[in-house]
Write an enzyme that holds these catalytic residues in place. Structure first.
Site, PDB file in Angstrom:
ATOM      1  CG  HIS A 257      -4.094  21.055   6.552  1.00 33.41           C
ATOM      2  ND1 HIS A 257      -3.556  22.111   5.866  1.00 33.41           N
ATOM      3  CD2 HIS A 257      -5.439  21.215   6.530  1.00 33.41           C
ATOM      4  CE1 HIS A 257      -4.535  22.897   5.444  1.00 33.41           C
ATOM      5  NE2 HIS A 257      -5.691  22.374   5.825  1.00 33.41           N
ATOM      6  CG  ASP A 308     -12.825  17.553   6.884  1.00 30.53           C
ATOM      7  OD1 ASP A 308     -13.817  18.291   6.989  1.00 30.53           O
ATOM      8  OD2 ASP A 308     -12.113  17.511   5.867  1.00 30.53           O
TER       9      ASP A 308
HETATM   10  C1  LIG Z   1     -10.986  20.576   4.842  1.00 31.30           C
HETATM   11  C2  LIG Z   1      -9.885  19.811   4.318  1.00 31.30           C
HETATM   12  O1  LIG Z   1      -9.795  19.676   3.138  1.00 31.30           O
HETATM   13  S1  LIG Z   1      -8.752  19.218   5.389  1.00 31.30           S
HETATM   14  C3  LIG Z   1      -8.133  17.761   4.608  1.00 31.30           C
HETATM   15  C4  LIG Z   1      -9.184  16.704   4.560  1.00 31.30           C
HETATM   16  N1  LIG Z   1      -8.645  15.450   3.978  1.00 31.30           N
HETATM   17  C5  LIG Z   1      -8.346  14.410   4.751  1.00 31.30           C
HETATM   18  O2  LIG Z   1      -8.466  14.425   5.955  1.00 31.30           O
HETATM   19  C6  LIG Z   1      -7.861  13.200   4.008  1.00 31.30           C
HETATM   20  C7  LIG Z   1      -6.654  12.589   4.684  1.00 31.30           C
HETATM   21  N2  LIG Z   1      -5.489  13.437   4.532  1.00 31.30           N
HETATM   22  C8  LIG Z   1      -4.786  13.483   3.380  1.00 31.30           C
HETATM   23  O3  LIG Z   1      -5.065  12.777   2.415  1.00 31.30           O
HETATM   24  C9  LIG Z   1      -3.617  14.458   3.274  1.00 31.30           C
HETATM   25  O4  LIG Z   1      -3.045  14.682   4.534  1.00 31.30           O
HETATM   26  C10 LIG Z   1      -4.050  15.801   2.646  1.00 31.30           C
HETATM   27  C11 LIG Z   1      -4.779  15.551   1.326  1.00 31.30           C
HETATM   28  C12 LIG Z   1      -4.963  16.555   3.568  1.00 31.30           C
HETATM   29  C13 LIG Z   1      -2.802  16.651   2.400  1.00 31.30           C
HETATM   30  O5  LIG Z   1      -2.109  16.006   1.434  1.00 31.30           O
HETATM   31  P1  LIG Z   1      -0.639  16.328   0.900  1.00 31.30           P
HETATM   32  O6  LIG Z   1      -0.108  17.570   1.437  1.00 31.30           O
HETATM   33  O7  LIG Z   1      -0.716  16.197  -0.562  1.00 31.30           O
HETATM   34  O8  LIG Z   1       0.194  15.165   1.528  1.00 31.30           O
HETATM   35  P2  LIG Z   1       0.415  13.729   0.862  1.00 31.30           P
HETATM   36  O9  LIG Z   1      -0.889  13.073   0.549  1.00 31.30           O
HETATM   37  O10 LIG Z   1       1.393  13.900  -0.270  1.00 31.30           O
HETATM   38  O11 LIG Z   1       1.070  12.975   2.073  1.00 31.30           O
HETATM   39  C14 LIG Z   1       2.436  13.134   2.483  1.00 31.30           C
HETATM   40  C15 LIG Z   1       2.832  11.898   3.279  1.00 31.30           C
HETATM   41  O12 LIG Z   1       2.047  11.822   4.473  1.00 31.30           O
HETATM   42  C16 LIG Z   1       1.213  10.677   4.466  1.00 31.30           C
HETATM   43  N3  LIG Z   1      -0.131  11.071   4.893  1.00 31.30           N
HETATM   44  C17 LIG Z   1      -0.730  12.264   4.694  1.00 31.30           C
HETATM   45  N4  LIG Z   1      -1.948  12.265   5.218  1.00 31.30           N
HETATM   46  C18 LIG Z   1      -2.118  11.045   5.754  1.00 31.30           C
HETATM   47  C19 LIG Z   1      -3.180  10.447   6.448  1.00 31.30           C
HETATM   48  N5  LIG Z   1      -4.314  11.116   6.655  1.00 31.30           N
HETATM   49  N6  LIG Z   1      -3.041   9.178   6.876  1.00 31.30           N
HETATM   50  C20 LIG Z   1      -1.887   8.516   6.652  1.00 31.30           C
HETATM   51  N7  LIG Z   1      -0.850   9.035   6.011  1.00 31.30           N
HETATM   52  C21 LIG Z   1      -0.958  10.280   5.561  1.00 31.30           C
HETATM   53  C22 LIG Z   1       1.154  10.220   3.016  1.00 31.30           C
HETATM   54  O13 LIG Z   1       0.873   8.877   2.884  1.00 31.30           O
HETATM   55  C23 LIG Z   1       2.529  10.614   2.536  1.00 31.30           C
HETATM   56  O14 LIG Z   1       3.435   9.644   3.004  1.00 31.30           O
HETATM   57  P3  LIG Z   1       4.699   9.195   2.125  1.00 31.30           P
HETATM   58  O15 LIG Z   1       5.506  10.442   1.939  1.00 31.30           O
HETATM   59  O16 LIG Z   1       5.351   8.153   2.963  1.00 31.30           O
HETATM   60  O17 LIG Z   1       4.141   8.687   0.832  1.00 31.30           O
HETATM   61  O1  LIG Z   2      -6.917  24.440   3.189  1.00 32.48           O
HETATM   62  C1  LIG Z   2      -7.026  23.272   2.799  1.00 32.48           C
HETATM   63  O2  LIG Z   2      -6.236  22.723   1.994  1.00 32.48           O
HETATM   64  C2  LIG Z   2      -8.144  22.442   3.276  1.00 32.48           C
HETATM   65  C3  LIG Z   2      -8.833  22.984   4.468  1.00 32.48           C
HETATM   66  O3  LIG Z   2      -8.388  22.815   5.586  1.00 32.48           O
HETATM   67  C4  LIG Z   2     -10.045  23.757   4.261  1.00 32.48           C
HETATM   68  O4  LIG Z   2     -10.436  23.968   3.114  1.00 32.48           O
HETATM   69  O5  LIG Z   2     -10.653  24.192   5.258  1.00 32.48           O
END
Ligand SMILES: CC(=O)SCCNC(=O)CCNC(=O)[C@H](O)C(C)(C)COP(=O)(O)OP(=O)(O)OC[C@H]1O[C@@H](n2cnc3c(N)ncnc32)[C@H](O)[C@@H]1OP(=O)(O)O
Ligand SMILES: O=C([O-])CC(=O)C(=O)O
Length: 371
Positions: A257, A308
């Site tokens: 997150h 999620d």
């Molecule tokens: C309701 C919602 O929107 S909740 C989020 C729903 N999305 C997901 O579950 C998709 C999976 N999760 C992700 O892609 C990310 O954790 C996000 C998009 C939620 C947050 O992203 P950001 O804050 O931008 O983090 P970012 O993608 O830059 O990741 C930072 C580091 O953690 C790692 N990381 C983050 N999430 C994950 C994951 N789910 N699985 C594996 N590695 C991860 C990245 O690979 C990155 O590693 P690095 O620094 O070695 O390159």
């Molecule tokens: O806040 C966020 O970035 C994503 C999330 O968890 C939501 O929208 O519920």
């Protein structure tokens, strides 16, 4: 001028709707744990739109208003019937249908606060009817009209399946709706605010937000969590599967997150619902597998489960098609988008940040015939 990738940590606006402080989520100052355990979704929508909890009388009136507005124009149903929906993602259909709804609203471009509140109510009321109609039409079934005496959560399940939900199903679905209603300045909410800050209309703001929610890094993750669980198949495959994903540098859906460091406070509620519902369906493997994955990723990468992650096995246990998981997120989150849209209109300024230019320096122009 330097930029912050993904606007991480940037405070882009003020809001009175929800807050995330020290990994605690509140709606208008009320802890999400209290709201989840005690409130109907309608009560929470009232809270988000009025910044106060309703009295019993106000709540009754609000529920009635929603129930009165659930019917969708026949043109939208006909439109859904006119397409081969077998290859259409329901989020694409929802995005189009919500945009279309604006065509049927005489007040679509009326910008008074009263008119915008009336449109908010219509959108909140009709979104369930649209999602469930889509789900039925693509299976060759007629849409089911909502029942006046059912709750918002109960009506969704009723219109989807054509039969009254069990009490535990309605309760679980209501909790899921409460948990997804608002979340500060997430990507789709920010999108809606950027859109309406140009003084565009409510339908445009919600349509834009649906587009943002659809992506797998945001709301689209819940459907993909279930796809992953399906691919894993059995509990003993879970850790090898995740290790493989890590080796290929793939992200695990439902984990991580942008804001929470030690865990998403919504996840524990969904986890408990997943535990209870999978016991009832006799498919405890989905719950057990999810716990294994969460524990492993927490230990390996320090990443917590987000909203999620467990919602996937909850919705699956309620017998809901997997590609409807993200539309269900929208059915709830539209309440938050609308609250933010109203808040944006009330104290508006165009949202227009800057970009740090990293392209070529000054270049000598050469006419096309000489290039
Ligand atoms: C309701 C919602 O929107 S909740 C989020 C729903 N999305 C997901 O579950 C998709 C999976 N999760 C992700 O892609 C990310 O954790 C996000 C998009 C939620 C947050 O992203 P950001 O804050 O931008 O983090 P970012 O993608 O830059 O990741 C930072 C580091 O953690 C790692 N990381 C983050 N999430 C994950 C994951 N789910 N699985 C594996 N590695 C991860 C990245 O690979 C990155 O590693 P690095 O620094 O070695 O390159
Ligand atoms: O806040 C966020 O970035 C994503 C999330 O968890 C939501 O929208 O519920």
């Amino acid at each position: 001028m330097s930029s912050t990738k993904g606007l991480e940590g940037i405070v882009a606006t003020q809001s009175s709707i929800s807050s995330i402080i020290d990994d605690k989520l509140t709606y208008v100052g009320y802890d999400i744990d209290d709201l989840t355990e005690n409130c109907s979704f309608e009560e929470v929508v009232y809270l988000l739109w009025n910044l106060k909890l309703p009295t019993q009388e106000e709540l009754n009136g609000f529920k009635q208003e929603i129930a009165n507005d659930m019917k969708v124009p026949q043109g939208i149903i006909d439109h859904l019937k006119a397409y081969d929906l077998s290859t259409v993602h329901p989020m694409a259909a929802l995005r189009t249908a919500i945009s279309m709804l604006g065509l049927y609203d005489d007040e679509a471009d009326e910008m008074t606060e009263e008119a915008n509140r009336r449109k908010a109510l219509r959108l909140q009321a009709k979104i369930s009817t649209i999602v469930t109609a889509f789900a039925r039409i693509r299976n060759g079934k007629e849409p089911v009209a909502p029942k006046q005496d059912l709750s918002f959560a109960g009506n969704f399940l009723y219109m989807l399946k054509g039969k009254d939900p069990e009490a535990i199903e309605e309760e679980a679905f209501n909790k899921a709706l409460v948990l997804h209603a608002d979340h500060e300045l997430n990507a789709s909410t920010f999108t809606s605010r950027v859109c309406v800050a140009t003084l565009s209309d409510v339908y445009s703001g919600v349509t834009a937000a649906i587009g943002a929610l659809k992506g797998p890094l945001h709301g689209g993750a819940n459907e993909r969590v279930m796809k992953m669980l399906d691919e894993i198949g059995e509990e003993e495959n879970a850790i090898p599967y995740i290790k493989d994903k890590f080796a290929n540098k793939e992200k695990i859906m439902g984990m991580g997150h942008r804001v929470y460091e030690n865990g998403d406070p919504r996840a524990k509620h969904l986890q408990e619902m997943s535990r209870q519902l999978t016991e009832i369906t006799g498919e405890t493997k989905w719950y057990n597998m999810s716990v294994k994955i969460e524990d492993f990723i927490k230990e390996e990468k320090g990443l917590p489960a987000n909203v999620d992650f467990y919602s996937a096995s909850v919705y699956h246990s309620l017998g809901i098609d997997h590609d409807l998981f993200t539309p269900i997120f929208a059915v709830s989150r539209v309440s938050g988008w609308l609250a933010h849209i109203l808040e944006q209109y009330a104290d508006n300024r165009l949202i227009r940040p800057r970009a740090e230019y990293v392209g070529p320096g000054k270049q000598q122009f050469v006419p096309v015939e000489e290039r």
